[in-house]
Design an enzyme around this catalytic site. Structure first.
Site, PDB file in Angstrom:
ATOM      1  N   CYS A  18      11.985  28.418  70.205  1.00  0.00           N
ATOM      2  CA  CYS A  18      11.898  29.788  69.683  1.00  0.00           C
ATOM      3  C   CYS A  18      10.505  30.130  69.173  1.00  0.00           C
ATOM      4  O   CYS A  18      10.186  31.313  68.997  1.00  0.00           O
ATOM      5  CB  CYS A  18      12.912  29.982  68.559  1.00  0.00           C
ATOM      6  SG  CYS A  18      14.618  29.733  69.067  1.00  0.00           S
ATOM      7  N   HIS A  38      12.170  35.254  60.855  1.00  0.00           N
ATOM      8  CA  HIS A  38      12.828  34.758  62.062  1.00  0.00           C
ATOM      9  C   HIS A  38      14.250  35.307  62.082  1.00  0.00           C
ATOM     10  O   HIS A  38      14.714  35.766  63.122  1.00  0.00           O
ATOM     11  CB  HIS A  38      12.812  33.230  62.067  1.00  0.00           C
ATOM     12  CG  HIS A  38      13.215  32.618  63.367  1.00  0.00           C
ATOM     13  ND1 HIS A  38      12.640  32.967  64.568  1.00  0.00           N
ATOM     14  CD2 HIS A  38      14.154  31.678  63.661  1.00  0.00           C
ATOM     15  CE1 HIS A  38      13.195  32.267  65.544  1.00  0.00           C
ATOM     16  NE2 HIS A  38      14.114  31.475  65.023  1.00  0.00           N
ATOM     17  N   HIS A  63      18.610  37.643  69.775  1.00  0.00           N
ATOM     18  CA  HIS A  63      17.672  36.524  69.679  1.00  0.00           C
ATOM     19  C   HIS A  63      17.090  36.233  71.059  1.00  0.00           C
ATOM     20  O   HIS A  63      17.736  35.585  71.882  1.00  0.00           O
ATOM     21  CB  HIS A  63      18.396  35.292  69.145  1.00  0.00           C
ATOM     22  CG  HIS A  63      17.487  34.161  68.767  1.00  0.00           C
ATOM     23  ND1 HIS A  63      16.139  34.143  69.039  1.00  0.00           N
ATOM     24  CD2 HIS A  63      17.746  32.986  68.127  1.00  0.00           C
ATOM     25  CE1 HIS A  63      15.615  33.023  68.599  1.00  0.00           C
ATOM     26  NE2 HIS A  63      16.564  32.311  68.034  1.00  0.00           N
TER      27      HIS A  63
END
Length: 412
Positions: free
Chosen positions: A151, A298, A335
């Protein structure tokens, strides 16, 4: 290229308005329980064909035409034409987590059913070759690189570009096109995430409920929603921008990266290395912690991430954390894995430093209707907030115990 609009203006307008891009899947598969994702539904075969040519749509992973569209828009906004005089001065860095996994899975399925695979099965399965595909089509003859750190991929890609722009080695580019892109909304990836129990599963969800299932920092959050998309910036040496008379939208000033060296999917409970990454980015920018005004979280919407990241910000900033304004755009876009960092960078720059003369705003964390007592900082819940803030820290926390932070300053 985002689930809430194609192009920077549409993306920024949707973020400002709190539009959600999570929808029920347009297909179903009995092997999974997941029924939602944040897909770029407006980027279909016709749009992909305009980027790579219609015949190549089936010969490439989905992220390639999406990334090309984002790169070309970034180059246009920067006023940078890649031609004979500039091609060697511009490099490309792709940040991606899954790369061409969609194409690879299709080829494996073909072989398992006795069909002939694509001649490009191997090249498209290699992340670095996808960066090469972008360089070829953009005409950039500087280095063609790929960063894949889960990520944190696109955050680390921008950090690498910043480092290389400081190099005086012969042939070091004056500019980089940095793009974060991931696009693998498939039953196989959804099943894998279900097995790890990190994804929101809500069988029988209605259309109205689907758009609310990505809920960063909410007490009712139940996991992240898989997203896709591509976001790009041109980052360059100031002298190169001045040659073209181009005014930057923002300055990339600081980067910090660490590893917990603790667990493949869980952050270390003490969050020490997450804190250190933030401190390193702040120090690299020449700031002190009190200079940071906005946190781009995040904020994945998992129970563990949101509480841990909140604790890390408190540890990093102390009493100043109560004055920080934060946001997670994942409530809107889900996401997008390795593209997460660049999505936040582009979104925050576009909202805080708009080029249309309107005032800056902090985009909201949508779907934050029920506060979690353990997530007790300011996440800009549900509605955008006018802001003249210029100093932003963007966090990314990745599988593999990786932490990445970027310090960005808006140019007003």
């Amino acid at each position: 290229m985002s689930p809430v609009g194609l192009g920077v203006p549409a993306f920024a307008a949707s973020l400002r308005a709190g539009v959600g891009g999570v929808r029920k899947l347009r297909w179903s598969d009995e092997r999974i329980r997941s029924v939602v994702a944040a897909e770029c539904v407006d980027f279909g075969r016709p749009e992909a064909g305009t980027q790579v040519g219609a015949p190549d749509v089936d010969r490439l992973p989905r992220l390639v035409p999406m990334a090309l569209a984002a790169c070309r828009e970034a180059l246009g906004l920067a006023g940078l034409e890649v031609g004979e005089a500039t091609s060697r001065r511009v490099g490309v860095i792709l940040g991606t987590g899954g790369g061409g996994i969609d194409f690879t899975l299709d080829q494996a399925d073909s072989m398992n059913h006795g069909k002939r695979p694509s001649v490009w099965a191997i090249t498209n399965a290699t992340h670095g070759n996808l960066a090469g595909e972008l360089s070829i089509r953009l005409g950039c003859k500087g280095p063609s690189l790929c960063v894949s750190t889960g990520c944190a991929s696109s955050s680390d890609a921008l950090g690498l570009a910043m480092e290389l722009l400081g190099s005086q080695r012969p042939g070091s580019p004056d500019a980089w096109v940095v793009v974060g892109a991931d696009a693998h909304v498939r039953w196989e990836t959804l099943l894998g995430m279900e097995l790890m129990k990190v994804i929101a599963v809500r069988e029988g969800a209605s259309d109205a409920e689907a758009v609310t299932l990505s809920r960063p920092f909410s007490r009712t959050r139940c996991g992240y929603v898989l997203g896709e998309g591509a976001w790009a910036v041109v980052v360059e040496r100031p002298a190169f921008a001045r040659e073209r008379g181009t005014k930057p939208r923002a300055r990339a000033l600081g980067y910090g990266a660490t590893c917990d060296a603790f667990h493949r999917v869980r952050p270390s409970p003490d969050m020490v290395e997450t804190v250190r990454a933030m401190h390193l980015a702040v120090e690299d920018a020449g700031w002190v912690p009190g200079d940071v005004e906005v946190i781009g979280y995040h904020g994945t919407s998992t129970v563990l991430n949101d509480v841990s990241e909140t604790a890390a910000v408190k540890a990093a900033f102390g009493a100043h954390s109560l004055r920080l304004v934060g946001t997670s755009i994942k409530g809107a876009i889900g996401h997008p894995q390795g593209a997460s960092g660049m999505a936040s960078v582009v979104g925050l720059i576009a909202c805080l430093s708009p080029d249309d003369g309107s005032g800056g705003v902090i985009p909201p964390t949508i779907n934050l209707d029920e506060a979690d007592p353990l997530c007790d900082l300011d996440y800009t819940p549900n509605a955008a907030r006018a802001s003249e803030a210029t100093r932003v820290l963007v966090n990314c926390l990745a599988f593999g115990a990786k932490n990445s932070a970027l310090a960005i300053e808006m140019v007003k």
